[in-house]
Design a protein around this motif. Structure first.
Motif, short mmCIF file in Angstrom:
data_model
loop_
_atom_site.label_atom_id
_atom_site.label_comp_id
_atom_site.label_asym_id
_atom_site.label_seq_id
_atom_site.Cartn_x
_atom_site.Cartn_y
_atom_site.Cartn_z
N UNK A 1 0.94 -1.15 0.08
CA UNK A 1 0.03 -0.04 0.03
C UNK A 1 1.00 1.31 0.03
N UNK A 2 2.09 1.19 0.66
CA UNK A 2 2.93 2.35 0.74
C UNK A 2 3.37 2.60 -0.78
N UNK A 81 14.58 5.79 2.91
CA UNK A 81 14.30 4.52 3.50
C UNK A 81 12.66 4.84 4.05
N UNK A 82 11.71 4.12 3.35
CA UNK A 82 10.46 4.34 3.90
C UNK A 82 9.76 3.17 4.64
N UNK A 83 9.28 3.39 5.75
CA UNK A 83 8.61 2.46 6.46
C UNK A 83 7.67 2.89 7.84
N UNK A 84 6.64 2.30 8.17
CA UNK A 84 5.63 2.93 9.00
C UNK A 84 6.37 2.63 10.51
N UNK A 85 7.58 3.63 10.64
CA UNK A 85 8.26 3.35 11.78
C UNK A 85 9.15 4.70 11.99
N UNK A 141 4.27 8.49 6.33
CA UNK A 141 3.29 7.35 5.79
C UNK A 141 1.90 8.10 6.37
N UNK A 142 1.66 8.31 7.46
CA UNK A 142 0.45 8.89 8.07
C UNK A 142 -0.07 10.25 7.15
N UNK A 148 -4.00 10.94 0.67
CA UNK A 148 -4.69 9.94 -0.35
C UNK A 148 -5.58 9.06 0.44
N UNK A 149 -6.40 9.64 1.07
CA UNK A 149 -7.25 8.65 1.80
C UNK A 149 -8.04 7.51 1.18
#
Length: 367
Positions: A1-2, A81-85, A141-142, A148-149
């Protein structure tokens, strides 16, 4: 999804399919400041404090990118580097040391055996003015999710079904209006006025905006308008009512990777009549327009496709604008083809289900 969120943020972004030769690249975004290069987005799903194994994976991705820089000629811009953290202070300190530590290990690796020129190229990339090597975490990410809901809504909360429902409601507007008119005794032009339709279509249009891959254009016309090529247009359908009025849906790609994220498969079986086999060969060899009875199945976004066992298909001459081509393959099976196979081509296909329903589709291929 990212990755889909990134495509919506950067419509020109390109996906790199996972493989041993992807050089640690997930998404490439053409640089705005240096058009000859592309920024690299490395996506990880890690959402809790990094383990040693996960840190090793991140370092390995950066190492593979450096190899791609010097041995594959990848024109690398900045690295993200992209991650939900979000990082802790300790994790951020570790991350900032990655470039120097990984490059030092690479230079000392006898199996990799970097040449003097390759080492100089790696250092030149790392030390370039304005070079960005950044950890984009949970807050980033948020932010994309908020902007882009429709991406998480589509994948996680039933958004795809709402889109199909909206398309179906629009397509039924004319049929309902005509059937109501047929049951009244007093003459009137229409039971649905433009003013009454406006609010209804506005609500339906909001639902159509929930597709993370495509945008939809809808028009209601007294006669069917011509279907023409437009920037970003990948398909169109028309449904014509008994009085000649027409509902037209046009489908546009939101971003360059839309057809890779959500392909539009079309399966054709030509039903050759006398002389049609020769016409097919003229199209296959020389690109001449070709029209033939056919059965086909078309899976368009929003439930706009369909299936017909007695339709007509017309294939146009090749496209001239090569910069707009997109990868789309079509499956053929029938007399005149060597069995069933996939034949990529560069055409506009017009398919007719019956006298009332038309579909227009761009079928294109990289060269």
């Amino acid at each position: 999804m990212i990755s889909n969120l990134l495509y919506n943020e950067y419509p020109r972004a390109a996906r790199i399919r996972p493989s041993q030769g992807d050089f640690g690249i997930d998404v490439l975004v053409p640089s705005e400041t240096h058009p000859e290069t592309s920024d690299v987005y490395q996506i990880k799903k890690f959402a809790t404090n990094l383990t040693d194994s996960q840190k090793g994976q991140i370092k390995k991705s950066f190492r593979r990118l450096m190899v791609g820089l010097v041995r594959k000629g990848i024109r690398v811009g900045d690295w993200y580097l992209v991650m939900p953290l979000d990082p802790t202070l300790e994790a951020l300190e570790w991350f900032e040391k990655i470039p120097d530590s990984v490059i030092k290990e690479m230079f000392a690796d006898p199996e990799l055996a970097l040449t003097k020129e390759e080492k100089e190229a790696i250092n030149a990339w790392k030390d370039a003015d304005g070079r960005i090597i950044e950890w984009k975490g949970h807050l980033f990410c948020e932010g994309l999710v908020s902007k882009f809901w429709y991406v998480p809504d589509y994948y996680l909360h039933g958004g795809s079904e709402r889109i199909r429902s909206a398309v179906a409601q629009i397509a039924r507007i004319l049929d309902k209006d005509l059937s109501l008119r047929g049951n009244v005794t007093t003459p009137l032009t229409s039971l649905l006025t433009p003013a009454e339709l406006r609010a209804h279509l506005g609500h339906l249009n909001e639902a159509l905006k929930g597709d993370p891959h495509f945008l939809y254009g809808v028009s209601i016309d007294p006669v069917a308008p011509p279907l023409l090529d437009e920037p970003g247009l990948i398909a169109a359908t028309q449904e014509v009512a008994s009085d000649g009025s027409c509902v037209t849906f046009r489908i546009y790609a939101r971003f360059a990777e839309a057809l890779n994220e959500r392909p539009v498969p079309m399966r054709l079986r030509f039903e050759f009549q006398d002389g049609a086999s020769e016409a097919f060969e003229q199209w296959r060899k020389y690109g001449k327009p070709f029209t033939s009875p056919a059965s086909f199945e078309l899976d368009l976004p929003g439930g706009l496709g369909g299936r017909s066992d007695g339709g007509t298909v017309r294939i146009s001459p090749p496209w001239r604008r090569r910069d707009e081509r997109e990868s789309l393959s079509r499956s053929f099976a029938g007399r005149g083809c060597s069995g069933g196979g996939v034949l990529p081509f560069d055409r506009c296909v017009r398919a007719r289900w019956n006298r009332a329903l038309d579909a227009w589709l761009r079928c294109q291929q990289f060269s």
